[in-house]
Design an enzyme around this catalytic site. Structure first.
Site, mmCIF file in Angstrom:
data_model
loop_
_atom_site.group_PDB
_atom_site.id
_atom_site.type_symbol
_atom_site.label_atom_id
_atom_site.label_comp_id
_atom_site.label_asym_id
_atom_site.label_seq_id
_atom_site.Cartn_x
_atom_site.Cartn_y
_atom_site.Cartn_z
ATOM 1 N N SER A 1 0.816 -1.224 0.000
ATOM 2 C CA SER A 1 0.000 0.000 0.000
ATOM 3 C C SER A 1 0.845 1.267 0.000
ATOM 4 O O SER A 1 1.730 1.436 0.843
ATOM 5 C CB SER A 1 -0.890 -0.039 1.251
ATOM 6 O OG SER A 1 -1.283 1.249 1.634
ATOM 7 N N GLY A 2 0.511 2.172 -0.910
ATOM 8 C CA GLY A 2 1.204 3.466 -0.934
ATOM 9 C C GLY A 2 0.951 4.251 0.339
ATOM 10 O O GLY A 2 1.855 4.906 0.874
ATOM 11 N N LEU A 3 -0.278 4.163 0.827
ATOM 12 C CA LEU A 3 -0.613 4.858 2.073
ATOM 13 C C LEU A 3 0.230 4.307 3.222
ATOM 14 O O LEU A 3 0.834 5.064 3.982
ATOM 15 C CB LEU A 3 -2.108 4.678 2.394
ATOM 16 C CG LEU A 3 -2.505 5.239 3.754
ATOM 17 C CD1 LEU A 3 -2.665 6.752 3.678
ATOM 18 C CD2 LEU A 3 -3.781 4.601 4.269
ATOM 19 N N ASP B 1 0.963 10.498 1.704
ATOM 20 C CA ASP B 1 0.700 9.625 0.556
ATOM 21 C C ASP B 1 0.372 10.537 -0.629
ATOM 22 O O ASP B 1 -0.796 10.795 -0.931
ATOM 23 C CB ASP B 1 -0.486 8.702 0.902
ATOM 24 C CG ASP B 1 -0.841 7.761 -0.236
ATOM 25 O OD1 ASP B 1 -0.013 7.568 -1.139
ATOM 26 O OD2 ASP B 1 -1.974 7.222 -0.220
ATOM 27 N N ASP C 1 0.856 -1.164 -5.160
ATOM 28 C CA ASP C 1 0.143 0.087 -5.430
ATOM 29 C C ASP C 1 1.180 1.018 -6.069
ATOM 30 O O ASP C 1 2.105 1.480 -5.409
ATOM 31 C CB ASP C 1 -0.344 0.620 -4.082
ATOM 32 C CG ASP C 1 -0.972 1.997 -4.168
ATOM 33 O OD1 ASP C 1 -1.143 2.510 -5.273
ATOM 34 O OD2 ASP C 1 -1.296 2.536 -3.085
ATOM 35 N N ASP D 1 0.521 3.926 -7.598
ATOM 36 C CA ASP D 1 -0.043 5.261 -7.786
ATOM 37 C C ASP D 1 -0.425 5.473 -9.254
ATOM 38 O O ASP D 1 -1.021 4.607 -9.846
ATOM 39 C CB ASP D 1 0.920 6.324 -7.248
ATOM 40 C CG ASP D 1 1.091 6.213 -5.730
ATOM 41 O OD1 ASP D 1 0.163 5.711 -5.068
ATOM 42 O OD2 ASP D 1 2.150 6.595 -5.213
ATOM 43 N N GLU E 1 -3.453 4.006 -11.043
ATOM 44 C CA GLU E 1 -4.716 4.753 -10.955
ATOM 45 C C GLU E 1 -4.711 5.930 -11.920
ATOM 46 O O GLU E 1 -3.643 6.487 -12.230
ATOM 47 C CB GLU E 1 -4.932 5.226 -9.513
ATOM 48 C CG GLU E 1 -3.909 6.218 -9.012
ATOM 49 C CD GLU E 1 -3.899 6.349 -7.475
ATOM 50 O OE1 GLU E 1 -3.773 5.318 -6.784
ATOM 51 O OE2 GLU E 1 -3.998 7.488 -6.990
ATOM 52 N N LYS F 1 -0.017 12.359 -7.355
ATOM 53 C CA LYS F 1 -1.361 12.049 -6.855
ATOM 54 C C LYS F 1 -1.445 12.442 -5.381
ATOM 55 O O LYS F 1 -0.431 12.773 -4.746
ATOM 56 C CB LYS F 1 -1.680 10.551 -7.039
ATOM 57 C CG LYS F 1 -0.759 9.540 -6.383
ATOM 58 C CD LYS F 1 -0.793 9.351 -4.888
ATOM 59 C CE LYS F 1 -2.041 8.886 -4.241
ATOM 60 N NZ LYS F 1 -2.416 7.479 -4.417
ATOM 61 N N ASN G 1 -3.699 10.979 -1.785
ATOM 62 C CA ASN G 1 -4.558 9.891 -1.312
ATOM 63 C C ASN G 1 -6.038 10.209 -1.561
ATOM 64 O O ASN G 1 -6.488 11.346 -1.361
ATOM 65 C CB ASN G 1 -4.299 9.621 0.178
ATOM 66 C CG ASN G 1 -5.120 8.438 0.677
ATOM 67 O OD1 ASN G 1 -6.264 8.585 1.087
ATOM 68 N ND2 ASN G 1 -4.535 7.271 0.606
ATOM 69 N N SER G 2 -6.782 9.195 -1.958
ATOM 70 C CA SER G 2 -8.179 9.355 -2.382
ATOM 71 C C SER G 2 -9.100 9.879 -1.288
ATOM 72 O O SER G 2 -10.179 10.394 -1.589
ATOM 73 C CB SER G 2 -8.725 8.021 -2.890
ATOM 74 O OG SER G 2 -7.913 7.534 -3.905
ATOM 75 N N ARG H 1 -7.035 1.295 -11.988
ATOM 76 C CA ARG H 1 -7.919 1.832 -10.936
ATOM 77 C C ARG H 1 -8.640 3.080 -11.425
ATOM 78 O O ARG H 1 -8.000 4.042 -11.870
ATOM 79 C CB ARG H 1 -7.050 2.126 -9.716
ATOM 80 C CG ARG H 1 -7.693 2.947 -8.650
ATOM 81 C CD ARG H 1 -6.879 2.827 -7.390
ATOM 82 N NE ARG H 1 -7.051 3.915 -6.466
ATOM 83 C CZ ARG H 1 -6.392 4.033 -5.320
ATOM 84 N NH1 ARG H 1 -5.502 3.117 -4.977
ATOM 85 N NH2 ARG H 1 -6.613 5.050 -4.521
ATOM 86 N N HIS I 1 -12.872 2.564 -7.192
ATOM 87 C CA HIS I 1 -12.728 3.096 -5.842
ATOM 88 C C HIS I 1 -13.917 3.995 -5.521
ATOM 89 O O HIS I 1 -14.444 4.690 -6.390
ATOM 90 C CB HIS I 1 -11.410 3.869 -5.722
ATOM 91 C CG HIS I 1 -10.880 3.897 -4.316
ATOM 92 N ND1 HIS I 1 -11.456 3.203 -3.281
ATOM 93 C CD2 HIS I 1 -9.808 4.535 -3.772
ATOM 94 C CE1 HIS I 1 -10.775 3.402 -2.173
ATOM 95 N NE2 HIS I 1 -9.761 4.204 -2.432
#
Ligand code: SPV
Ligand code: MG
Length: 289
Positions: A41-43, A53, A80, A82, A109, A115, A117-118, A153, A184
């Site tokens: 996970s990037g986070l 992130d 991940d 990104d 994504e 980017k 974080n979403s 993504r 997502h």
């Protein structure tokens, strides 16, 4: 080959269960708990470096972490990646490097670099559909092993765009060669995802990350038609709360006695790091001298 394992999983009728991790130890714990694969996970990786992130870490830093995770487990690692760290040329090098290092799959994504974080309350800048589809085509042309998996993504719903836009993007990414679509959502219920699945006519597996809709169970996901679920950040969040509790208790008590029974034993640590195995090997080879 872990790529083959991941391909086989994608063909299964059951929902593939994937958990986020950020280092060798958390990846190993994921395998021991029974997960099918690990999400690098990037986070999680950025948080464990104590940076946002938001593409602050480089591709190489993320890859190095993923390599350690891969070496610590026998289950596939899905990275991940990104938005692919830049343009198509960054994606081409990225695929070469990830594949060469035994990573089973990657996810990119459709956001602009850098980017964010979403779940951050900020404008989420999407990349134009054609630009992102080109990255997918470049990635698929670059991979050597046909089993290497690319998940595309779709961030349209995260960016506040319409369902129509999300479907349009998913279809374009499938046509460009993606092996699976991660849709997502930041809604508190599964409804948006259910609608997506009903409208999406593509034939490739659908992946979800139920961070904001935690009530959905794996059986419900299966009934809806989801192929893979990624619990993207629960290991990180549980380790933060566990460490916070332990650290503050030691400061408060002035002793570690009060927390001893709540934390893992040294024996457990040795077991996880392979200390006993190492000692056995020492005995084996020293005996034969
Ligand atoms: C991650 O784990 O870094 C993800 C999932 O990309 S999310 O945090 O939901 O964006
Ligand atoms: Mg991420």
């Amino acid at each position: 080959m872990k790529t083959k394992k991941l391909r086989e999983l994608l063909k299964s009728e059951e929902v593939i269960r994937v958990i986020g991790a950020h280092n060798g130890l958390s990846a190993k714990l994921a395998e021991q708990a029974g997960f099918d694969a690990v999400w690098a996970s990037g986070l999680e990786i950025s948080a464990t470096h104590a940076v946002p992130d938001a593409n602050i870490l480089t591709m190489t830093e993320n890859l190095q972490t993923a390599i350690v995770m891969n070496q610590s487990t026998s289950i596939p690692i899905i990275c991940d990646c990104d938005s692919g760290y830049g343009s198509v040329n960054n994606v081409i090098r990225m695929v070469k490097e990830y594949e060469r290092n035994g990573i089973a799959g990657i996810c990119i994504e459709d956001k602009q670099f850098p980017k964010i974080n979403s779940f951050v309350n900020s404008t989420q800048k999407l990349s134009p559909i054609d630009e992102f589809a080109s990255k997918i085509r470049a990635a698929k042309d670059t991979q050597q092993d046909p089993d290497f998996v690319l998940i595309a993504r779709v961030e349209a719903l995260i960016a506040g765009q319409s369902m129509e836009e999300a479907i349009k993007r998913a279809s374009a990414y499938k046509d460009a060669g993606a092996d699976a679509i991660l849709i997502h959502s930041k809604m508190n219920e599964i409804d948006e995802i259910r609608e997506f699945v009903e409208l999406y006519k593509g034939s490739i597996p659908i992946v979800v990350v139920p961070t904001t809709y935690p009530n959905i169970g794996v059986n419900d996901l299966k009934n809806i038609g989801i192929s893979m679920v990624i619990y993207a950040n629960h290991g990180l969040r549980s380790s933060i709360s566990a460490m916070e509790k332990t650290f503050s208790r030691i400061i408060k008590d002035g002793t570690t006695a009060g927390i001893e029974s709540n934390i893992s034993s040294m024996h457990k640590v040795f077991e996880l790091q392979g200390m006993f195995e190492m000692r056995q090997l020492e005995d084996k080879y020293n005996d034969s001298n």
